[in-house]
Scaffold this active site. Structure first.
Site, mmCIF file in Angstrom:
data_model
loop_
_atom_site.group_PDB
_atom_site.id
_atom_site.type_symbol
_atom_site.label_atom_id
_atom_site.label_comp_id
_atom_site.label_asym_id
_atom_site.label_seq_id
_atom_site.Cartn_x
_atom_site.Cartn_y
_atom_site.Cartn_z
ATOM 1 N N THR A 121 0.826 -1.210 0.000
ATOM 2 C CA THR A 121 0.000 0.000 0.000
ATOM 3 C C THR A 121 0.863 1.264 0.000
ATOM 4 O O THR A 121 1.997 1.244 0.507
ATOM 5 C CB THR A 121 -0.908 -0.010 1.251
ATOM 6 O OG1 THR A 121 -1.510 1.273 1.392
ATOM 7 C CG2 THR A 121 -0.124 -0.296 2.524
ATOM 8 N N ASP A 122 0.289 2.358 -0.482
ATOM 9 C CA ASP A 122 0.984 3.652 -0.427
ATOM 10 C C ASP A 122 1.123 4.161 1.007
ATOM 11 O O ASP A 122 1.925 5.059 1.277
ATOM 12 C CB ASP A 122 0.275 4.696 -1.305
ATOM 13 C CG ASP A 122 -1.175 4.954 -0.946
ATOM 14 O OD1 ASP A 122 -1.683 4.352 0.024
ATOM 15 O OD2 ASP A 122 -1.815 5.778 -1.642
ATOM 16 N N GLU A 123 0.345 3.577 1.936
ATOM 17 C CA GLU A 123 0.382 4.076 3.321
ATOM 18 C C GLU A 123 1.728 3.851 4.002
ATOM 19 O O GLU A 123 2.000 4.451 5.041
ATOM 20 C CB GLU A 123 -0.706 3.401 4.159
ATOM 21 C CG GLU A 123 -2.084 3.753 3.700
ATOM 22 C CD GLU A 123 -3.144 3.372 4.714
ATOM 23 O OE1 GLU A 123 -2.819 3.211 5.895
ATOM 24 O OE2 GLU A 123 -4.302 3.236 4.297
ATOM 25 N N TYR A 148 -1.616 -0.741 11.244
ATOM 26 C CA TYR A 148 -1.804 -1.349 9.915
ATOM 27 C C TYR A 148 -0.633 -1.013 8.996
ATOM 28 O O TYR A 148 0.031 -1.910 8.458
ATOM 29 C CB TYR A 148 -3.128 -0.877 9.279
ATOM 30 C CG TYR A 148 -3.175 -1.147 7.789
ATOM 31 C CD1 TYR A 148 -3.181 -2.452 7.317
ATOM 32 C CD2 TYR A 148 -3.174 -0.101 6.860
ATOM 33 C CE1 TYR A 148 -3.180 -2.714 5.937
ATOM 34 C CE2 TYR A 148 -3.182 -0.359 5.499
ATOM 35 C CZ TYR A 148 -3.183 -1.659 5.042
ATOM 36 O OH TYR A 148 -3.181 -1.920 3.694
ATOM 37 N N LYS A 152 2.395 -3.390 7.344
ATOM 38 C CA LYS A 152 2.570 -3.535 5.890
ATOM 39 C C LYS A 152 4.000 -3.112 5.508
ATOM 40 O O LYS A 152 4.642 -3.760 4.686
ATOM 41 C CB LYS A 152 1.556 -2.687 5.115
ATOM 42 C CG LYS A 152 0.126 -3.184 5.157
ATOM 43 C CD LYS A 152 -0.054 -4.580 4.579
ATOM 44 C CE LYS A 152 0.149 -4.636 3.069
ATOM 45 N NZ LYS A 152 -0.165 -5.986 2.531
HETATM 46 P P1 NAD Z 1 -9.603 -7.250 2.742
HETATM 47 O O1 NAD Z 1 -9.561 -7.027 4.212
HETATM 48 O O2 NAD Z 1 -10.860 -6.969 1.988
HETATM 49 O O3 NAD Z 1 -9.220 -8.776 2.424
HETATM 50 C C1 NAD Z 1 -8.212 -9.463 3.121
HETATM 51 C C2 NAD Z 1 -8.419 -10.967 2.905
HETATM 52 O O4 NAD Z 1 -7.345 -11.660 3.553
HETATM 53 C C3 NAD Z 1 -9.730 -11.502 3.518
HETATM 54 O O5 NAD Z 1 -10.371 -12.356 2.599
HETATM 55 C C4 NAD Z 1 -9.273 -12.261 4.760
HETATM 56 O O6 NAD Z 1 -10.116 -13.352 5.098
HETATM 57 C C5 NAD Z 1 -7.895 -12.733 4.317
HETATM 58 N N1 NAD Z 1 -7.006 -12.999 5.456
HETATM 59 C C6 NAD Z 1 -6.775 -12.197 6.539
HETATM 60 N N2 NAD Z 1 -5.900 -12.798 7.373
HETATM 61 C C7 NAD Z 1 -5.551 -13.983 6.798
HETATM 62 C C8 NAD Z 1 -4.667 -15.039 7.166
HETATM 63 N N3 NAD Z 1 -3.955 -14.997 8.320
HETATM 64 N N4 NAD Z 1 -4.554 -16.099 6.344
HETATM 65 C C9 NAD Z 1 -5.269 -16.164 5.172
HETATM 66 N N5 NAD Z 1 -6.129 -15.202 4.780
HETATM 67 C C10 NAD Z 1 -6.256 -14.116 5.575
HETATM 68 O O7 NAD Z 1 -8.373 -6.420 2.159
HETATM 69 P P2 NAD Z 1 -8.209 -5.701 0.742
HETATM 70 O O8 NAD Z 1 -8.696 -4.322 0.845
HETATM 71 O O9 NAD Z 1 -8.710 -6.598 -0.315
HETATM 72 O O10 NAD Z 1 -6.614 -5.644 0.661
HETATM 73 C C11 NAD Z 1 -5.884 -6.699 0.051
HETATM 74 C C12 NAD Z 1 -4.405 -6.327 0.010
HETATM 75 O O11 NAD Z 1 -4.238 -5.134 -0.731
HETATM 76 C C13 NAD Z 1 -3.803 -6.065 1.390
HETATM 77 O O12 NAD Z 1 -2.499 -6.603 1.403
HETATM 78 C C14 NAD Z 1 -3.782 -4.548 1.492
HETATM 79 O O13 NAD Z 1 -2.740 -4.118 2.342
HETATM 80 C C15 NAD Z 1 -3.527 -4.179 0.053
HETATM 81 N N6 NAD Z 1 -4.003 -2.838 -0.353
HETATM 82 C C16 NAD Z 1 -5.298 -2.480 -0.148
HETATM 83 C C17 NAD Z 1 -5.748 -1.245 -0.614
HETATM 84 C C18 NAD Z 1 -7.198 -0.805 -0.454
HETATM 85 O O14 NAD Z 1 -7.546 0.303 -0.846
HETATM 86 N N7 NAD Z 1 -8.090 -1.624 0.080
HETATM 87 C C19 NAD Z 1 -4.859 -0.381 -1.261
HETATM 88 C C20 NAD Z 1 -3.540 -0.779 -1.443
HETATM 89 C C21 NAD Z 1 -3.131 -2.019 -1.004
HETATM 90 O O1 TDX Z 2 -16.798 6.266 7.755
HETATM 91 C C1 TDX Z 2 -15.710 6.732 7.368
HETATM 92 N N1 TDX Z 2 -15.584 8.082 7.235
HETATM 93 C C2 TDX Z 2 -14.423 8.673 6.803
HETATM 94 O O2 TDX Z 2 -14.369 9.907 6.697
HETATM 95 C C3 TDX Z 2 -14.583 5.882 7.038
HETATM 96 C C4 TDX Z 2 -14.692 4.391 7.184
HETATM 97 C C5 TDX Z 2 -13.427 6.493 6.594
HETATM 98 N N2 TDX Z 2 -13.329 7.846 6.483
HETATM 99 C C6 TDX Z 2 -12.097 8.457 5.930
HETATM 100 C C7 TDX Z 2 -10.789 7.968 6.494
HETATM 101 C C8 TDX Z 2 -9.854 8.103 5.302
HETATM 102 O O3 TDX Z 2 -9.371 9.434 5.204
HETATM 103 O O4 TDX Z 2 -12.079 8.088 4.540
HETATM 104 C C9 TDX Z 2 -10.739 7.822 4.098
HETATM 105 C C10 TDX Z 2 -10.647 6.396 3.582
HETATM 106 O O5 TDX Z 2 -10.792 5.530 4.700
HETATM 107 P P1 TDX Z 2 -10.629 3.939 4.581
HETATM 108 O O6 TDX Z 2 -11.601 3.404 3.583
HETATM 109 O O7 TDX Z 2 -10.636 3.370 5.956
HETATM 110 O O8 TDX Z 2 -9.201 3.804 3.873
HETATM 111 P P2 TDX Z 2 -7.706 4.264 4.307
HETATM 112 O O9 TDX Z 2 -7.555 4.405 5.768
HETATM 113 O O10 TDX Z 2 -7.334 5.416 3.421
HETATM 114 O O11 TDX Z 2 -6.887 2.936 3.849
HETATM 115 C C11 TDX Z 2 -7.241 2.276 2.624
HETATM 116 O O12 TDX Z 2 -6.326 2.566 1.599
HETATM 117 C C12 TDX Z 2 -5.049 2.025 1.714
HETATM 118 C C13 TDX Z 2 -7.351 0.771 2.818
HETATM 119 O O13 TDX Z 2 -8.263 0.491 3.868
HETATM 120 C C14 TDX Z 2 -6.002 0.170 3.110
HETATM 121 O O14 TDX Z 2 -6.105 -1.251 3.195
HETATM 122 C C15 TDX Z 2 -5.077 0.537 2.008
HETATM 123 O O15 TDX Z 2 -3.780 0.115 2.340
#
Ligand code: NAD
Ligand code: TDX
Length: 332
Positions: A121-123, A148, A152
């Site tokens: 992630t960019d975080e 988190y 990562k």
């Molecule tokens: P998510 O929480 O929707 O999915 C995570 C999945 O991993 C789930 O299906 C969960 O059951 C599984 N999991 C958790 N712990 C586990 C374990 N110990 N063994 C096996 N499976 C396990 O997450 P997401 O948003 O789909 O993110 C997926 C990946 O992408 C992560 O590595 C996250 O850091 C990265 N990422 C997410 C975002 C975003 O915007 N959501 C952005 C950049 C990178």
């Molecule tokens: O109810 C809300 N109201 C609100 O203002 C929630 C749930 C979030 N927020 C804000 C917090 C953040 O500034 O919105 C923005 C996005 O929040 P999230 O969806 O929780 O994402 P963020 O914390 O930015 O992280 C996401 O992007 C990077 C993903 O959850 C991570 O897994 C990924 O690595």
């Protein structure tokens, strides 16, 4: 057919990737997923059984992972604890999955000499000031803010060390905020959409000035496939689609697209340590590997996502009550 092991393939981005691979390549997919609260077997239900195998298990289970990795060609590692607000409430599962789980995968790919692509992630780069003219690049120093993002960051550093010390054939990508179908209702965009569908008001943390750089999950998938096919071993690639927007703008757009007044939302308690702004410079991926995003219009992608949640209440409804109870406890 070549076989891809997709960890976390029942989660949001992993399940979108499984769909993308099966629809756009010859790879067969083996998903390993623990099915935590964030995993949902139904997210893979429409994929053909002759192309997709599902294994329920923990990536930190070294014996299981050894068995699985020995029988595939490439490992794509999505599994993680992924929600910042959960990590502020209870960090322990983040250390288990993001660090110990990544370690188990690295040991298995090292033993069998398999190719690994690690999803991050960019975080990991921390945040930018609102007026900073720079965006994150592959050279930006790591500076994570939350349990988190620090776990990562740790997982990325483990991958880099296994490349350097043991010659593991790995690449890493760091992507910006994803949106699209199958995203858990705890996350910002699905929470607001499903609130409106339930007759609840959207909830904006603090002033809503925080900026996120949005990319559609399909564009994330196409970027990951490009890196698997053309990426240079040992390299990191940033994935982003020039989609910077502040949270207030996104909530107002959701309300407008759903036919509500744009100010029909509430301000709630801010997230502790809330990162101000993320912004990705994906020049390396675009110039070296020729990747381009295909969702150039955020409003269109958001409208399609709203439509998906409207049509798939049976998918998200079971998680909505517990998610809102969690946020109510936090005053959010
Ligand atoms: P998510 O929480 O929707 O999915 C995570 C999945 O991993 C789930 O299906 C969960 O059951 C599984 N999991 C958790 N712990 C586990 C374990 N110990 N063994 C096996 N499976 C396990 O997450 P997401 O948003 O789909 O993110 C997926 C990946 O992408 C992560 O590595 C996250 O850091 C990265 N990422 C997410 C975002 C975003 O915007 N959501 C952005 C950049 C990178
Ligand atoms: O109810 C809300 N109201 C609100 O203002 C929630 C749930 C979030 N927020 C804000 C917090 C953040 O500034 O919105 C923005 C996005 O929040 P999230 O969806 O929780 O994402 P963020 O914390 O930015 O992280 C996401 O992007 C990077 C993903 O959850 C991570 O897994 C990924 O690595």
């Amino acid at each position: 057919m070549p076989r891809l092991l997709v960890t976390g393939g029942a989660g949001f981005i992993g399940s979108n990737f499984a769909h993308y691979v099966i629809n756009n390549s010859d790879y067969d997919v083996i998903v390993v997923d623990k099915l935590t609260y964030a995993g949902n077997r139904a997210s893979l239900a429409d994929l053909p059984e002759d192309r997709l195998t599902f294994v329920r298990g923990d990536i930190a289970d070294a014996r299981l992972i050894d068995d699985l990795v020995g029988n595939v060609d490439i490992v794509v590692h999505y599994a993680a604890e992924s929600h910042n607000d959960n990590s502020l409430d209870d960090p322990r599962p983040f250390l288990h999955t993001n660090l110990v789980g990544t370690f188990a995968l690295l040991e298995a790919v090292r033993k069998y000499g398999k190719r690994l692509h690690h999803i991050s992630t960019d975080e990991v780069y921390g945040d930018l000031a609102f007026d900073d003219p720079n965006r994150f690049t592959e050279a930006t120093p790591y500076n994570p803010s939350s349990p988190y993002s620090s776990t990562k960051a740790g997982s990325d550093l483990l991958v880099r060390a296994w490349v350097r010390s043991f010659g593991v054939a790995a690449t890493i990508s760091n992507c910006s905020n994803n949106y699209g179908p199958y995203q858990h209702v705890e996350k910002f965009i699905p929470r607001q959409i499903t609130n409106v569908l339930r007759g609840l008001r959207p909830r904006l943390y603090g002033e809503g000035r925080n900026v996120r750089d949005w990319i559609h999950a399909d564009d994330h998938s196409s970027a990951v496939m490009t890196i698997i096919e053309k990426g240079r071993i040992g390299e990191t690639y940033l994935i982003g689609a020039d989609g910077e927007k502040d949270n207030k703008t996104v909530v107002e757009l959701i309300l407008t697209l759903m036919g509500r007044p744009p100010d029909a939302y509430d301000h709630v308690a801010d997230r502790p340590g809330h990162d101000l702004r993320y912004a990705i410079d994906s020049t390396k991926l675009r110039t070296e590997l020729g990747w381009r995003p295909s969702f150039s219009n955020f409003e269109h992608g958001l409208a399609a996502t709203i439509e998906w949640y409207r049509k798939n209440e049976a998918w998200w409804a079971p998680a909505k009550g517990a998610t809102e109870a969690f946020y109510a406890r936090l005053g959010q």
